[in-house]
Each structure stands twice: as structure tokens, then as C-alpha cells.
Design an enzyme around this catalytic site. Sequence first.
Site, mmCIF file in Angstrom:
data_model
loop_
_atom_site.group_PDB
_atom_site.id
_atom_site.type_symbol
_atom_site.label_atom_id
_atom_site.label_comp_id
_atom_site.label_asym_id
_atom_site.label_seq_id
_atom_site.Cartn_x
_atom_site.Cartn_y
_atom_site.Cartn_z
ATOM 1 N N TYR A 157 0.843 -1.210 0.000
ATOM 2 C CA TYR A 157 0.000 0.000 0.000
ATOM 3 C C TYR A 157 0.880 1.264 0.000
ATOM 4 O O TYR A 157 0.489 2.312 -0.501
ATOM 5 C CB TYR A 157 -0.964 -0.032 1.184
ATOM 6 C CG TYR A 157 -2.198 0.819 0.984
ATOM 7 C CD1 TYR A 157 -3.087 0.576 -0.057
ATOM 8 C CD2 TYR A 157 -2.476 1.888 1.831
ATOM 9 C CE1 TYR A 157 -4.213 1.348 -0.248
ATOM 10 C CE2 TYR A 157 -3.606 2.670 1.656
ATOM 11 C CZ TYR A 157 -4.470 2.399 0.614
ATOM 12 O OH TYR A 157 -5.584 3.183 0.440
ATOM 13 N N LYS A 164 -2.942 8.359 3.015
ATOM 14 C CA LYS A 164 -4.125 8.168 3.878
ATOM 15 C C LYS A 164 -3.851 8.667 5.296
ATOM 16 O O LYS A 164 -4.746 9.180 5.955
ATOM 17 C CB LYS A 164 -4.555 6.697 3.900
ATOM 18 C CG LYS A 164 -5.129 6.168 2.579
ATOM 19 C CD LYS A 164 -6.325 6.956 2.090
ATOM 20 C CE LYS A 164 -7.015 6.241 0.928
ATOM 21 N NZ LYS A 164 -8.017 7.108 0.263
HETATM 22 O O1 0WD Z 1 -10.572 -1.472 -1.289
HETATM 23 C C1 0WD Z 1 -10.932 -0.365 -1.699
HETATM 24 N N1 0WD Z 1 -11.432 -0.242 -2.916
HETATM 25 C C2 0WD Z 1 -10.816 0.816 -0.799
HETATM 26 C C3 0WD Z 1 -10.899 2.084 -1.301
HETATM 27 C C4 0WD Z 1 -10.583 0.578 0.648
HETATM 28 C C5 0WD Z 1 -10.510 1.784 1.432
HETATM 29 C C6 0WD Z 1 -10.584 3.028 0.871
HETATM 30 N N2 0WD Z 1 -10.766 3.166 -0.480
HETATM 31 C C7 0WD Z 1 -10.839 4.516 -1.027
HETATM 32 C C8 0WD Z 1 -9.876 4.837 -2.137
HETATM 33 O O2 0WD Z 1 -8.561 5.037 -1.655
HETATM 34 C C9 0WD Z 1 -10.510 6.113 -2.661
HETATM 35 O O3 0WD Z 1 -10.173 7.193 -1.805
HETATM 36 O O4 0WD Z 1 -12.093 4.750 -1.589
HETATM 37 C C10 0WD Z 1 -12.000 5.826 -2.514
HETATM 38 C C11 0WD Z 1 -12.727 5.432 -3.793
HETATM 39 O O5 0WD Z 1 -12.007 4.410 -4.445
HETATM 40 P P1 0WD Z 1 -12.647 3.145 -5.181
HETATM 41 O O6 0WD Z 1 -14.103 3.265 -5.221
HETATM 42 O O7 0WD Z 1 -12.021 1.959 -4.578
HETATM 43 O O8 0WD Z 1 -12.009 3.239 -6.635
HETATM 44 P P2 0WD Z 1 -12.464 3.871 -8.039
HETATM 45 O O9 0WD Z 1 -13.778 3.361 -8.443
HETATM 46 O O10 0WD Z 1 -11.314 3.610 -8.962
HETATM 47 O O11 0WD Z 1 -12.569 5.416 -7.739
HETATM 48 C C12 0WD Z 1 -11.454 6.257 -7.481
HETATM 49 C C13 0WD Z 1 -11.536 7.421 -8.420
HETATM 50 C C14 0WD Z 1 -10.798 7.384 -9.742
HETATM 51 O O12 0WD Z 1 -10.952 6.337 -10.466
HETATM 52 P P3 0WD Z 1 -9.703 5.817 -11.414
HETATM 53 O O13 0WD Z 1 -9.687 4.383 -11.047
HETATM 54 O O14 0WD Z 1 -10.186 6.164 -12.775
HETATM 55 O O15 0WD Z 1 -8.409 6.497 -11.028
HETATM 56 O O16 0WD Z 1 -10.893 8.585 -7.995
HETATM 57 C C15 0WD Z 1 -11.035 9.498 -9.077
HETATM 58 C C16 0WD Z 1 -11.269 8.702 -10.315
HETATM 59 O O17 0WD Z 1 -12.582 8.781 -10.720
HETATM 60 N N3 0WD Z 1 -9.883 10.300 -9.339
HETATM 61 C C17 0WD Z 1 -9.968 11.610 -9.560
HETATM 62 N N4 0WD Z 1 -11.025 12.431 -9.551
HETATM 63 C C18 0WD Z 1 -10.799 13.714 -9.832
HETATM 64 N N5 0WD Z 1 -9.590 14.202 -10.121
HETATM 65 C C19 0WD Z 1 -8.670 12.030 -9.849
HETATM 66 C C20 0WD Z 1 -8.497 13.403 -10.143
HETATM 67 N N6 0WD Z 1 -7.304 13.927 -10.430
HETATM 68 N N7 0WD Z 1 -7.829 10.959 -9.805
HETATM 69 C C21 0WD Z 1 -8.578 9.904 -9.480
#
Ligand code: 0WD
Length: 256
Positions: A157, A164
Site C-alpha cells: 500500500y 491516507k
Molecule cells: O478497497 C478499496 N477499494 C478501498 C478504497 C478501501 C478503502 C478506501 N478506499 C478509497 C480509495 O482510496 C478512494 O479514496 O475509496 C475511494 C474510492 O475508491 P474506489 O471506489 O475503490 O475506486 P475507483 O472506483 O477507482 O474510484 C477512485 C476514483 C478514480 O478512479 P480511477 O480508477 O479512474 O483512477 O478517484 C477518481 C477517479 O474517478 N480520481 C480523480 N477524480 C478527480 N480528479 C482524480 C483526479 N485527479 N484521480 C482519481
Amino acid sequence: NQMLAGRTYVIMGVANKRSIAWGIAKALHDAGARLIFTYQGERLKKNVEELVATLDRDDSLLLPCDVTKDEEIIEAFATIKEKVGVIHGLAHCIAFAKTEELQGEFVHTSREGYHLAQDISAYSLVAVSRAAKELMTEGGSIVTLTYLGGERVVPNYNVMGVAKAALDSIVKYLANDLGPHNIRVNSISAGPIRTLAAKGVKDFNSILKTIEEKAPLRRTVTQEEVGKTALYLLSDLSSGVTGEIIHVDSGFNILG
Ligand code: 0WD
């Protein structure tokens, strides 16, 4: 239960139907909230449009907002102010780190990769909260998503864990600044969920397997479960709660 009828929330970070942001959006929508979605760029616009079309009311607003760009944040919230006026809450579900830095030894983290992870995954909450505060004239609630890797070492991580840790601290400082404006700031520490962002972490499957074997509930959590806790934090049910981290992780964090 239309607990959030007449209320408007901004959801940042829907990438696809597996996104945690989408789980939160569905929970708020089902509670009667009007939703405003922001997406990173043209690449994700169609995805978000298609998902929003599946909702049974069409009062949503969709706006681009790349959080690395101050002018996009300012413009998005100016548009929200013009079209909606007041907002009652915001879900920040955004993180990013280079795939090559989500494996191996943390000691190899580059300066550029460090800055990028901090900028998108931690600082963005500060910038977005500042803009959202102006529209939360009736009080509000801000929720972000964190992970156990910010509290302790989780293999691979790495740079995201350090981001985080910063995010967890940012939640406390923001909660203190915004509390006098009746704006609460909290985070949800979600257990591992298979999403696009999670794919970037090396050996993510073994992290999921450990949860199934060892967490008190002996299973992983779902986007819907994170959505339900977000509903609690973004509604009056949590009116006395701010600066808090709630673990929605099948209890894994209590293990030594
Ligand atoms: O196991 C997990 N999936 C966990 C996620 C466990 C604990 C926490 N999280 C957190 C992540 O760290 C994040 O903060 O949850 C949050 C949402 O993540 P997610 O739902 O797991 O992942 P995803 O569906 O990929 O959404 C994250 C999104 C990006 O998607 P991609 O994969 O295309 O990078 O963050 C957005 C983007 O839509 N993002 C941005 N939005 C605006 N401006 C940018 C940016 N520059 N960069 C990424």
C-alpha cells in the site's frame, strides 16, 4: 425512508458501477437526496451518464472536476452554486498513486510519485472542502474514504498509506475549522473492495482473502455497506459526530 428529501449532496469519484462512490450515491438517492456528480474528465463522463440514467429520478447534475486543477474545482462549485444554490453534504471518494509505487518497498517511492499521491488523495479534500463550505450555508457534512494502510503498514500500500495518514489528519484539522459553521467532517475506513483503484495494489486478492479468513465477520464488505455508513454520516443521524474515522471493515482493524 425519504430522510434526505429536499437535500442536495455532491458525490466526487464515480468511475464505474463498482466505485465506492456509486454505492454511496445509491444509498443517498434511495433516501431521497438530490445528487450532483463530479467526474475526473471526459474519459469517465459517459460511464457516469450511463449510471445516473439507471436512477429512478432525473434531478442529478453532472460536472467535470479534476481535483489536481484549482480552476476546475472553483468552476465546478461556481456552477453548483448557480444551478442549485445550497448543498448539504459532500462525499470525497478520490485517490490515486502510480501502479509501480503500489508494490515492492516503500523506500523506493519517488519524489514525484509521493507528491502526486498526496495531491490527489489528501490535499484535494482541503481544496474541495474550502469550495464546498461556501455552499453549505445551512450546515453540512463532508465524508471521505480512508484505509487501514494509513494507520499501520499494509504490504504494497506504500505511498498510498502515507497519503491516507495525511488524509486522516486533514479530517481532524478540517473538522476543527468547519465545526463553528456547523459543518462536520468524517471519514470511513473501508475494508478492501474490488474496484478499479484497488486493482492497482499488488496482491490485492491476498488482502481480500486475509479478510475472509481473519476478520471477525469472516467476509469482505460491500459498496452498499459503505453506502449505509455514509448515509448515517451525511444525515442528521450523526449530528454530534465530527473528526471521526468509522471502520467499515468487518472488524478487521481490531485484530493485533
Ligand atoms: O478497497 C478499496 N477499494 C478501498 C478504497 C478501501 C478503502 C478506501 N478506499 C478509497 C480509495 O482510496 C478512494 O479514496 O475509496 C475511494 C474510492 O475508491 P474506489 O471506489 O475503490 O475506486 P475507483 O472506483 O477507482 O474510484 C477512485 C476514483 C478514480 O478512479 P480511477 O480508477 O479512474 O483512477 O478517484 C477518481 C477517479 O474517478 N480520481 C480523480 N477524480 C478527480 N480528479 C482524480 C483526479 N485527479 N484521480 C482519481
